[in-house]
Write a protein that holds these residues in place. Structure first.
Motif, PDB file in Angstrom:
ATOM      1  N   TRP A 234       0.832  -1.210   0.000  1.00 37.74           N
ATOM      2  CA  TRP A 234       0.000   0.000   0.000  1.00 37.74           C
ATOM      3  C   TRP A 234       0.862   1.254   0.000  1.00 37.74           C
ATOM      4  N   HIS A 235       1.928   1.267   0.796  1.00 35.99           N
ATOM      5  CA  HIS A 235       2.800   2.445   0.854  1.00 35.99           C
ATOM      6  C   HIS A 235       3.366   2.780  -0.520  1.00 35.99           C
ATOM      7  N   VAL A 236       3.646   1.746  -1.324  1.00 36.26           N
ATOM      8  CA  VAL A 236       4.151   1.985  -2.673  1.00 36.26           C
ATOM      9  C   VAL A 236       3.021   2.400  -3.603  1.00 36.26           C
ATOM     10  N   THR A 237       1.928   1.636  -3.589  1.00 35.14           N
ATOM     11  CA  THR A 237       0.856   1.810  -4.574  1.00 35.14           C
ATOM     12  C   THR A 237       0.110   3.121  -4.419  1.00 35.14           C
ATOM     13  N   HIS A 238      -0.120   3.554  -3.195  1.00 35.98           N
ATOM     14  CA  HIS A 238      -0.934   4.753  -3.026  1.00 35.98           C
ATOM     15  C   HIS A 238      -0.203   6.020  -3.476  1.00 35.98           C
ATOM     16  N   ASN A 239       1.115   5.911  -3.695  1.00 33.86           N
ATOM     17  CA  ASN A 239       1.869   7.055  -4.212  1.00 33.86           C
ATOM     18  C   ASN A 239       1.890   7.123  -5.733  1.00 33.86           C
ATOM     19  N   LEU A 240       1.332   6.114  -6.392  1.00 37.09           N
ATOM     20  CA  LEU A 240       1.240   6.113  -7.858  1.00 37.09           C
ATOM     21  C   LEU A 240      -0.032   6.839  -8.272  1.00 37.09           C
ATOM     22  N   GLU A 241       0.052   7.648  -9.279  1.00 41.06           N
ATOM     23  CA  GLU A 241      -1.038   8.579  -9.572  1.00 41.06           C
ATOM     24  C   GLU A 241      -2.108   8.054 -10.518  1.00 41.06           C
ATOM     25  N   ASP A 242      -1.841   6.980 -11.260  1.00 43.65           N
ATOM     26  CA  ASP A 242      -2.836   6.514 -12.233  1.00 43.65           C
ATOM     27  C   ASP A 242      -4.048   5.925 -11.520  1.00 43.65           C
ATOM     28  N   ALA A 243      -5.194   5.981 -12.196  1.00 38.15           N
ATOM     29  CA  ALA A 243      -6.459   5.569 -11.591  1.00 38.15           C
ATOM     30  C   ALA A 243      -6.467   4.104 -11.196  1.00 38.15           C
ATOM     31  N   GLY A 244      -5.850   3.246 -12.012  1.00 35.96           N
ATOM     32  CA  GLY A 244      -5.815   1.825 -11.699  1.00 35.96           C
ATOM     33  C   GLY A 244      -5.066   1.542 -10.410  1.00 35.96           C
ATOM     34  N   SER A 245      -3.925   2.212 -10.227  1.00 39.96           N
ATOM     35  CA  SER A 245      -3.137   2.033  -9.008  1.00 39.96           C
ATOM     36  C   SER A 245      -3.879   2.565  -7.794  1.00 39.96           C
ATOM     37  N   GLN A 246      -4.561   3.698  -7.958  1.00 34.42           N
ATOM     38  CA  GLN A 246      -5.312   4.270  -6.845  1.00 34.42           C
ATOM     39  C   GLN A 246      -6.463   3.357  -6.421  1.00 34.42           C
ATOM     40  N   ALA A 247      -7.105   2.714  -7.399  1.00 31.42           N
ATOM     41  CA  ALA A 247      -8.192   1.781  -7.077  1.00 31.42           C
ATOM     42  C   ALA A 247      -7.654   0.570  -6.312  1.00 31.42           C
ATOM     43  N   PHE A 248      -6.500   0.087  -6.754  1.00 35.31           N
ATOM     44  CA  PHE A 248      -5.904  -1.061  -6.067  1.00 35.31           C
ATOM     45  C   PHE A 248      -5.420  -0.664  -4.676  1.00 35.31           C
ATOM     46  N   ALA A 249      -4.863   0.548  -4.549  1.00 40.29           N
ATOM     47  CA  ALA A 249      -4.429   1.045  -3.241  1.00 40.29           C
ATOM     48  C   ALA A 249      -5.608   1.109  -2.276  1.00 40.29           C
ATOM     49  N   ALA A 250      -6.767   1.511  -2.781  1.00 37.76           N
ATOM     50  CA  ALA A 250      -7.961   1.588  -1.936  1.00 37.76           C
ATOM     51  C   ALA A 250      -8.365   0.200  -1.445  1.00 37.76           C
ATOM     52  N   LEU A 251      -8.246  -0.801  -2.311  1.00 33.61           N
ATOM     53  CA  LEU A 251      -8.542  -2.176  -1.898  1.00 33.61           C
ATOM     54  C   LEU A 251      -7.541  -2.642  -0.838  1.00 33.61           C
ATOM     55  N   LEU A 252      -6.258  -2.392  -1.074  1.00 29.88           N
ATOM     56  CA  LEU A 252      -5.234  -2.773  -0.098  1.00 29.88           C
ATOM     57  C   LEU A 252      -5.477  -2.110   1.257  1.00 29.88           C
ATOM     58  N   LYS A 253      -5.928  -0.861   1.218  1.00 34.12           N
ATOM     59  CA  LYS A 253      -6.141  -0.114   2.460  1.00 34.12           C
ATOM     60  C   LYS A 253      -7.210  -0.768   3.329  1.00 34.12           C
ATOM     61  N   THR A 254      -8.219  -1.389   2.720  1.00 34.57           N
ATOM     62  CA  THR A 254      -9.248  -2.057   3.518  1.00 34.57           C
ATOM     63  C   THR A 254      -8.656  -3.212   4.322  1.00 34.57           C
ATOM     64  N   TYR A 255      -7.694  -3.902   3.740  1.00 31.07           N
ATOM     65  CA  TYR A 255      -7.024  -4.991   4.444  1.00 31.07           C
ATOM     66  C   TYR A 255      -6.096  -4.443   5.534  1.00 31.07           C
ATOM     67  N   VAL A 256      -5.351  -3.403   5.194  1.00 28.17           N
ATOM     68  CA  VAL A 256      -4.424  -2.803   6.154  1.00 28.17           C
ATOM     69  C   VAL A 256      -5.175  -2.279   7.371  1.00 28.17           C
ATOM     70  N   ASP A 257      -6.293  -1.591   7.128  1.00 31.49           N
ATOM     71  CA  ASP A 257      -7.084  -1.038   8.231  1.00 31.49           C
ATOM     72  C   ASP A 257      -7.656  -2.127   9.131  1.00 31.49           C
ATOM     73  N   ALA A 258      -7.863  -3.303   8.537  1.00 35.73           N
ATOM     74  CA  ALA A 258      -8.398  -4.433   9.312  1.00 35.73           C
ATOM     75  C   ALA A 258      -7.295  -5.234   9.995  1.00 35.73           C
ATOM     76  N   GLY A 259      -6.039  -4.793   9.822  1.00 38.49           N
ATOM     77  CA  GLY A 259      -4.916  -5.500  10.432  1.00 38.49           C
ATOM     78  C   GLY A 259      -4.524  -6.769   9.698  1.00 38.49           C
ATOM     79  N   LYS A 260      -5.038  -6.939   8.484  1.00 39.52           N
ATOM     80  CA  LYS A 260      -4.733  -8.126   7.681  1.00 39.52           C
ATOM     81  C   LYS A 260      -3.598  -7.766   6.725  1.00 39.52           C
ATOM     82  N   LEU A 261      -2.369  -7.916   7.219  1.00 35.66           N
ATOM     83  CA  LEU A 261      -1.204  -7.445   6.478  1.00 35.66           C
ATOM     84  C   LEU A 261      -0.521  -8.544   5.672  1.00 35.66           C
ATOM     85  N   GLY A 262      -1.072  -9.751   5.727  1.00 35.74           N
ATOM     86  CA  GLY A 262      -0.474 -10.847   4.981  1.00 35.74           C
ATOM     87  C   GLY A 262       0.040 -11.938   5.893  1.00 35.74           C
TER      88      GLY A 262
END
Length: 284
Positions: A234-262
């Protein structure tokens, strides 16, 4: 120049592994973190790795752990920084340690995706500053050496020797590139997988199955993400500006916020220690 004393900034996933490998390789090692609780987790990970390698855990006692920044860098020959992949934080850390470290100390950043030229202006010794990036350390034994335009050739050579002393394979990246070599290729794959998932082209499992079967791999992009850590991704992806990366960053953030880091927390896209992609019938 000679390296004997090593300081690791950050007792997280990679900082822990680098510190352990350095100690196993005969270097004097100090690990610094602002949070003393991180040392408890770090030592547990070290113990687990040593048991897997069937090595004595006595080496952990040779590593110094401290929350005192000045103590951490006293008389050190090299600093390896592995703090969170956020540019403002890394710049703050390097400004702090430029003021504390001896003039002889080589500065290296273990950044996954940032460039050394983004950090070098806050250090007081640009010729001694370089990206020195590890992968897993114990299984993926590659260390990337990526200088900025002003890095000394002597430092590049010394880091190449140090990398080999740490039982890694040095890869010199002569031109600054986000993600070095392997991570640059890997992010292309992971980014594509993320876009396929967020666009609902295919399920996570089917994306992984396609990759695993076609390339005869033990895991797919989402399994790889779990091993990397979804917070790191997420730290890498959310800094990428294209819409596809931002959408994926948003999905990753839901897992991170839930403490599901892998894998490191027992759950990410899959549940551990027995992820579905390791089941015999996953690829049927």
């Amino acid at each position: 120049m000679k390296i004997n004393k090593v300081c690791i900034l950050g007792a997280g996933t990679l900082g822990t592994r680098i510190a352990l490998q350095a100690a196993l390789s005969g270097f004097q090692v100090t690990v610094y973190d602002i949070n003393a609780e991180a040392f408890v987790s770090s030592k547990k990970v070290m113990s687990k790795i040593l048991r897997m390698l069937t090595l004595s855990e006595d080496v952990i006692a040779t590593i110094q752990f401290t929350t005192d920044a000045a103590e951490a860098v006293a008389d050190v020959d090299i600093i390896s920084e592995s703090v969170t992949e956020e540019l403002p934080l890394k710049r703050q850390v390097w400004a702090q340690f430029s003021a504390l470290a001896p003039a002889k100390t080589i500065f290296t950043t273990n950044t996954s995706y940032l460039l050394p030229s983004m950090l070098v202006d806050v250090v007081d010794r640009p010729s001694l500053f370089c990206a020195f990036h590890f992968h897993d350390v114990f299984t993926a034994k590659v260390v990337d050496i990526m200088p900025h335009a002003g890095t000394s050739e002597e430092v590049i050579t010394l880091l190449e020797e140090f990398g080999r002393a740490l039982r890694q394979v040095p890869v010199i990246v002569r031109k600054e590139n986000p993600g070095y070599v392997f991570n640059y290729m890997l992010m292309a794959v992971i980014g594509a997988a993320g876009k396929l998932r967020t666009k609902e082209v295919a399920s996570m499992e089917d994306i992984d199955k396609s990759w695993m079967v076609n390339f005869h791999m033990p895991m797919g992009p989402f399994g790889i993400l779990d091993s990397i850590g979804l917070d790191t991704a997420w730290h890498v992806t959310h800094n990428l500006e294209d819409a596809g990366s931002q959408a994926f960053a948003a999905l990753l953030k839901t897992y991170v916020d839930a403490g599901k880091l892998g894998e490191k927390t027992g759950e990410g896209f899959y549940k551990y220690p027995a992820p579905a992609f390791k089941e015999p019938d996953f690829l049927t």
